[in-house]
Enzyme design. Structure first.
Site, PDB file in Angstrom:
ATOM      1  N   THR A 164     -18.949 -12.830 -38.547  1.00 12.52           N
ATOM      2  CA  THR A 164     -18.838 -11.448 -39.013  1.00 12.52           C
ATOM      3  C   THR A 164     -18.564 -11.360 -40.496  1.00 12.52           C
ATOM      4  OG1 THR A 164     -17.775 -11.128 -36.898  1.00 12.52           O
ATOM      5  CG2 THR A 164     -18.034  -9.187 -38.242  1.00 12.52           C
TER       6      THR A 164
ATOM      7  N   LYS B 143     -17.449 -14.234 -48.024  1.00 13.83           N
ATOM      8  CA  LYS B 143     -17.276 -12.823 -48.341  1.00 13.83           C
ATOM      9  C   LYS B 143     -17.007 -12.068 -47.054  1.00 13.83           C
ATOM     10  CE  LYS B 143     -19.777  -9.711 -47.952  1.00 13.83           C
ATOM     11  NZ  LYS B 143     -19.943  -8.615 -46.927  1.00 13.83           N
TER      12      LYS B 143
ATOM     13  N   THR C 220     -19.283  -7.663 -51.524  1.00 13.83           N
ATOM     14  CA  THR C 220     -19.702  -6.259 -51.386  1.00 13.83           C
ATOM     15  C   THR C 220     -18.476  -5.383 -51.647  1.00 13.83           C
ATOM     16  OG1 THR C 220     -19.455  -6.517 -48.986  1.00 13.83           O
ATOM     17  CG2 THR C 220     -21.670  -6.656 -49.881  1.00 13.83           C
TER      18      THR C 220
ATOM     19  N   GLU D  64     -10.917  -3.761 -45.749  1.00 14.89           N
ATOM     20  CA  GLU D  64     -11.087  -2.538 -46.541  1.00 14.89           C
ATOM     21  C   GLU D  64      -9.908  -1.597 -46.350  1.00 14.89           C
ATOM     22  OE1 GLU D  64     -15.956  -2.617 -46.490  1.00 14.89           O
ATOM     23  OE2 GLU D  64     -14.875  -1.420 -45.028  1.00 14.89           O
TER      24      GLU D  64
ATOM     25  N   ASN E 193     -15.859   3.501 -46.627  1.00 14.16           N
ATOM     26  CA  ASN E 193     -17.052   3.478 -45.789  1.00 14.16           C
ATOM     27  C   ASN E 193     -17.768   4.821 -45.707  1.00 14.16           C
ATOM     28  OD1 ASN E 193     -17.393   0.709 -44.390  1.00 14.16           O
ATOM     29  ND2 ASN E 193     -15.194   1.078 -44.424  1.00 14.16           N
TER      30      ASN E 193
END
Length: 391
Positions: free
Chosen positions: A185, A174, A147, A262, A386
């Protein structure tokens, strides 16, 4: 004795397993739907998210009490979570398509990641399934489950046993956001030909606890977190060798996830020692790896040890400022009520924080509870990624 040898190929390195991915149009010109197929029925073990709103793919497995399979359908961009019974029914319909496409499937299952609260696009997924070819392409399936990941995460080992037998383990994973130590998670798929005779679920849970359950990027636990272990039992087996190799496999993937957090720039180990017990050491490690103030200090390369001490005190665990010591690697900054943080010490600690990877050691001096938790910094890029995740 046994020998563990890194090999190439990920899932495809293991005898009898096939995998690939296709571009179904959910992503902009990248792979987004894939599969894992075994030419032999596999025993499976799994650990799932602790989030109360488990996604439809997890409910499908649990509702049907699936213990054996030889096919997994994987997709990104849609989590199929909070979609109710219709989301589960959508999976049943797609599994029928898989059974029509591939011969001799047993209990095919699905695993998904992506946006929460949106029904699957079954038409596109059916087209993707019907376009699958049986092949060994670990790169395509690794990319299909990504993702916000910036790179595929994969690994494989061959284990040579003392009696001359061998087995292999291959895996993909991932994860870069919504990473919190409350199960995996993320998504992880491990395949092996080891002829496992012990409780697979017990072994998997034990190793997940010191790998995926020890990492955090942002403290959020997703609805879809899953770690699957499949074995076709074609190879040899030794419990100690298998556990050690599985630990190497999952820890490597877990560290890759934190490194790829991220917007993350740093991988930090919080080495908790001397806690009342292991459970409290783990709780403190989680608190430190999740703390926004600690994470932003790491991003700013600021050795603000006060934030670390404050987080330990707020964890609810037994602690005493007159027994606590804090190190940045080998640089002592606080020792049982005494502060060692002059300009020279601060400079040394700041230089350590400039590294891509480093360790913060906290010894509570209470008892012998130990645990190592792993986290990363929190950067401007995390907010940017995000803020517009759905687009």
């Amino acid at each position: 004795m046994f020998k563990i040898v890194p090999i190439k190929g990920g899932i495809t390195a293991v005898n009898g397993f096939y995998t690939s991915g296709v571009k179904a149009g959910f992503k902009n010109d990248d792979y987004d739907v894939g599969y894992i197929y075994s030419d032999t029925i596999c025993d499976i073990a799994y650990t799932f998210t602790t989030n109360k709103f488990q996604a439809a793919p997890i409910k499908y497995v649990l509702n049907n009490n699936i213990k054996k399979t030889n096919f997994l359908l994987l997709n990104s961009k849609n989590a199929n979570a909070l979609t109710g019974q219709k989301g589960i029914d959508d999976i049943s319909e797609l599994m029928e398509v898989c059974e029509e496409k591939f011969e001799n499937l047993t209990n095919p299952i699905m695993s998904s990641t992506g946006v929460i609260g949106v029904r699957l696009n079954k038409d596109k997924l059916k087209e993707a399934i019907n376009s699958f070819e049986i092949e060994k392409d670990n790169e395509k399936v690794s990319r299909a489950i990504m993702t916000t990941d910036s790179y595929p995460k994969t690994i494989a080992f061959e284990v040579i046993l003392e009696n001359g037998e061998s087995f292999k383990i291959g895996a993909i994973a991932k994860g870069a956001g919504m990473i919190n130590p409350a199960m995996a998670t993320m998504l992880c798929f491990v395949v092996t030909d080891a002829n496992i005779t012990d409780d697979m679920n017990e072994i998997l849970k034990e190793v997940v606890d010191i790998s995926f359950n020890a990492i955090s990027v942002d403290g959020d636990t997703s609805t879809n977190d899953s770690c699957f272990l499949l074995t076709n039992k074609k190879g040899g087996y030794d419990k100690d060798a298998f556990k050690e190799t599985l630990k190497l496999t999952l820890q490597k993937l877990a560290f890759d996830i934190v490194r790829d957090g991220e917007g993350a720039n740093k991988l930090v180990a919080f080495d908790i020692k001397g806690a009342k017990n292991r459970k409290e050491a783990q709780k403190i490690g989680k608190a430190l790896s999740n703390s926004l103030l600690v994470k932003t200090a790491i991003f700013g390369e600021d050795p603000n040890w006060g934030r670390i001490a404050s987080t330990i005190g707020a964890s609810g665990c037994e602690c005493d400022e007159n027994k606590l010591t804090i190190f940045f690697e080998d640089v002592l900054v606080y020792d049982k009520g005494n502060i060692y943080f002059d300009s020279e010490t601060e400079s040394k600690a700041a230089k350590i924080m400039q590294r891509d990877e480093f360790k913060i050691i906290c010894d509570l001096g209470i008892d012998n509870g130990n645990f190592v938790s792993y986290g990363c910094d929190l950067s401007y890029e995390y907010v940017k990624i995000n803020a517009d995740y759905r687009t």
